[in-house]
Design a protein around this motif. Structure first.
Motif, PDB file in Angstrom:
ATOM      1  N   LEU A  58       0.818  -1.216   0.000  1.00  0.00           N
ATOM      2  CA  LEU A  58       0.000   0.000   0.000  1.00  0.00           C
ATOM      3  C   LEU A  58       0.849   1.261   0.000  1.00  0.00           C
ATOM      4  CD1 LEU A  58      -2.786  -1.064   2.506  1.00  0.00           C
ATOM      5  CD2 LEU A  58      -2.987  -0.793   0.026  1.00  0.00           C
ATOM      6  N   ASP A  59       2.063   1.165   0.534  1.00  0.00           N
ATOM      7  CA  ASP A  59       2.924   2.347   0.592  1.00  0.00           C
ATOM      8  C   ASP A  59       3.891   2.446  -0.589  1.00  0.00           C
ATOM      9  OD1 ASP A  59       4.546   0.240   1.328  1.00  0.00           O
ATOM     10  OD2 ASP A  59       5.463   1.277   3.020  1.00  0.00           O
ATOM     11  N   ARG A  61       5.436   3.612  -3.910  1.00  0.00           N
ATOM     12  CA  ARG A  61       5.335   4.868  -4.661  1.00  0.00           C
ATOM     13  C   ARG A  61       4.746   4.608  -6.043  1.00  0.00           C
ATOM     14  NH1 ARG A  61      11.346   6.499  -4.321  1.00  0.00           N
ATOM     15  NH2 ARG A  61      11.401   4.264  -4.417  1.00  0.00           N
TER      16      ARG A  61
END
Length: 85
Positions: A58-59, A61
């Protein structure tokens, strides 16, 4: 981002598939192969075939990423990659 992907493939040795070997699944930036992160693992089965599911973090980039499967090698087999990072 957050998507789950099912990936599969086959690890080939000099004469046939390689069984029982650990593999790592990575997301790697095509322009900077040092910018990557491991997102999963797999173990080769009969005839060197592997199948696994991985989730895009989810994190992660936004941008273009390559999905790379890495084999670390053994005493008799050289390391290899699904795509040169």
């Amino acid at each position: 981002v957050g998507e789950v992907l099912q990936i599969s493939g086959r690890l080939h040795g000099p004469t046939n598939g390689v069984v029982g070997q650990p593999l790592e699944v990575w997301l790697v930036r095509p322009r900077d192969p040092t910018d990557g992160r491991q997102i999963g693992t797999a173990i080769t089965k009969k005839q060197g075939v592997f199948k696994t599911k991985v989730a895009i973090p989810l994190d992660a980039r936004l941008g273009v990423w390559d999905l790379v499967v890495r084999f670390s090698g053994t005493a008799s087999l050289a390391p290899s990659f699904s795509k040169d990072p």
